[in-house]
Motif scaffolding. Structure first.
Motif, PDB file in Angstrom:
ATOM      1  N   ARG A 219       0.622  -1.204   0.046  1.00  0.00           N
ATOM      2  CA  ARG A 219      -0.053  -0.079   0.000  1.00  0.00           C
ATOM      3  C   ARG A 219       0.744   1.349   0.149  1.00  0.00           C
ATOM      4  O   ARG A 219       0.489   2.155  -0.449  1.00  0.00           O
ATOM      5  CB  ARG A 219      -0.765   0.062   1.134  1.00  0.00           C
ATOM      6  N   THR A 220       1.893   1.263   0.707  1.00  0.00           N
ATOM      7  CA  THR A 220       2.514   2.640   1.087  1.00  0.00           C
ATOM      8  C   THR A 220       3.745   2.784   0.017  1.00  0.00           C
ATOM      9  O   THR A 220       4.293   3.965  -0.251  1.00  0.00           O
ATOM     10  CB  THR A 220       3.250   2.484   2.479  1.00  0.00           C
ATOM     11  N   SER A 221       4.334   1.515  -0.683  1.00  0.00           N
ATOM     12  CA  SER A 221       5.644   1.786  -1.271  1.00  0.00           C
ATOM     13  C   SER A 221       5.622   2.423  -2.707  1.00  0.00           C
ATOM     14  O   SER A 221       4.776   1.988  -3.416  1.00  0.00           O
ATOM     15  CB  SER A 221       6.381   0.225  -1.425  1.00  0.00           C
ATOM     16  N   ASN A 222       6.505   3.423  -2.955  1.00  0.00           N
ATOM     17  CA  ASN A 222       6.677   3.813  -4.346  1.00  0.00           C
ATOM     18  C   ASN A 222       7.901   2.644  -4.736  1.00  0.00           C
ATOM     19  O   ASN A 222       7.963   2.622  -6.204  1.00  0.00           O
ATOM     20  CB  ASN A 222       7.379   5.245  -4.489  1.00  0.00           C
ATOM     21  N   ARG A 223       8.507   2.198  -4.045  1.00  0.00           N
ATOM     22  CA  ARG A 223       9.985   1.504  -4.120  1.00  0.00           C
ATOM     23  C   ARG A 223      10.244   0.832  -2.822  1.00  0.00           C
ATOM     24  O   ARG A 223      10.000   1.203  -1.763  1.00  0.00           O
ATOM     25  CB  ARG A 223      11.007   2.614  -4.286  1.00  0.00           C
ATOM     26  N   ILE A 224      10.894  -0.575  -3.100  1.00  0.00           N
ATOM     27  CA  ILE A 224      11.081  -1.464  -2.071  1.00  0.00           C
ATOM     28  C   ILE A 224      12.446  -1.753  -2.300  1.00  0.00           C
ATOM     29  O   ILE A 224      13.203  -2.063  -3.471  1.00  0.00           O
ATOM     30  CB  ILE A 224      10.224  -2.665  -1.947  1.00  0.00           C
ATOM     31  N   LEU A 225      13.351  -2.081  -1.121  1.00  0.00           N
ATOM     32  CA  LEU A 225      14.633  -2.537  -0.948  1.00  0.00           C
ATOM     33  C   LEU A 225      14.613  -3.592  -0.093  1.00  0.00           C
ATOM     34  O   LEU A 225      13.983  -3.451   1.141  1.00  0.00           O
ATOM     35  CB  LEU A 225      15.610  -1.307  -0.690  1.00  0.00           C
TER      36      LEU A 225
END
Ligand SMILES: Nc1ncnc2c1ncn2[C@@H]1O[C@H](COP(=O)(O)OP(=O)(O)OP(=O)(O)O)[C@@H](O)[C@H]1O
Ligand SMILES: [Mg+2]
Length: 256
Positions: A219-225
């Motif tokens: 729901r919250t991510s523009n990008r994940i690492l």
């Protein structure tokens, strides 16, 4: 927020956080080996990683609570490791930190907890203005009715929302969330995730969100690492990583 529109004057680009070759060991054990991360204005970056891998250490380095062994950390274009006490305090009024534990003051009411950052930083002295800000912060998290309660009288989800309200009262330009939904039921977790997005949209804030909660990440991510062995092992959007064929990356997206 309007007053802070000139925040990027001291940096040549659009990044509010720039980390290069960050390294940190504890007792001869290297936790962070080579961390590189740039966060843009208004961007939500989610960090996934196993327990004990160094996620909290990383965000504590960003606000200068932990001093790195090597590397560069710039916040609003300024090197954190070279900031003096005053500069660190100034930076911390613009960077909200939602600790893994809620860190509310148990002996203070909700109102006093929220007033605390304003008084400590001597940002505002006017009683009426403080009251308005406290009310606005509680309204943001949908909890105006608990203003005179003690933290012990609130549920875990409410305490989480109050600690979020207390961070938001300073209208931070960067917010670091350390496991904002851990220990909450799925519905309350969803509310917190929505709140994170509302804050991003309303205040144009940039966020780093550490979570084990895949729905929150989605729901919250523009990008994940994904943090593993001291580096960012994988990067991408939620959908990129969810369909990644690497077995380790896949292991994060297995649901029952
Ligand atoms: N101040 C410290 N002194 C010594 N060791 C520390 C310190 N802070 C963290 N560590 C160690 O660094 C490692 C990473 O800790 P960290 O809290 O960053 O993990 P994490 O990824 O946030 O885990 P979790 O998901 O359980 O919160 C752990 O082994 C921890 O014991
Ligand atoms: Mg942690």
């Amino acid at each position: 927020m309007e007053n802070n529109k000139d925040i990027l004057n001291n940096t040549n680009n659009n990044y509010v956080i720039e980390i290069e070759h960050l390294q940190k060991s504890f007792d001869g054990r290297m936790i962070l080996k080579d961390i590189n991360l740039k966060v843009k204005k208004s961007e939500n970056v989610v960090i996934l990683g196993k327990s004990g891998i160094g996620k909290s250490v990383l965000i504590k380095c960003i606000v200068g609570l932990i001093f790195p062994d090597k590397g560069s950390i710039k916040v609003f274009g300024k090197e954190v490791t070279q900031m003096n006490h005053k500069e660190l305090n100034e930076m911390r009024t613009r960077v909200g930190f939602i600790f893994q534990s809620n860190a509310l003051y148990d002996s203070m009411t909700v109102r006093e907890n929220l007033e605390f950052p304003l008084r400590r930083n001597k940002i505002i002295n006017d009683k009426k203005e403080i009251d308005n800000l406290v009310y606005e912060a509680l309204e943001n998290v949908g909890l105006t009715d608990v203003i005179d309660k003690m933290p012990a009288e609130l549920s875990g989800g409410m305490r989480k929302r109050i600690s979020l309200a207390r961070t938001l009262i300073l209208k931070p330009e960067i917010i670091l969330y350390d496991e904002p939904t851990t220990g909450l039921d799925p519905l309350t977790s969803r509310e917190i995730s929505k709140l994170i997005n509302t804050i991003q949209n309303k205040y144009n804030a940039s966020s780093i969100i550490i979570t084990h909660d895949l729905e929150c990440a989605k729901r919250t991510s523009n990008r994940i690492l994904i943090l593993q062995d001291g580096i960012f092992y994988a990067k991408g959007s939620f959908d990129d990583l969810k369909t990644n064929n690497d077995p380790f990356v896949k292991s994060f997206f297995i649901t029952v």
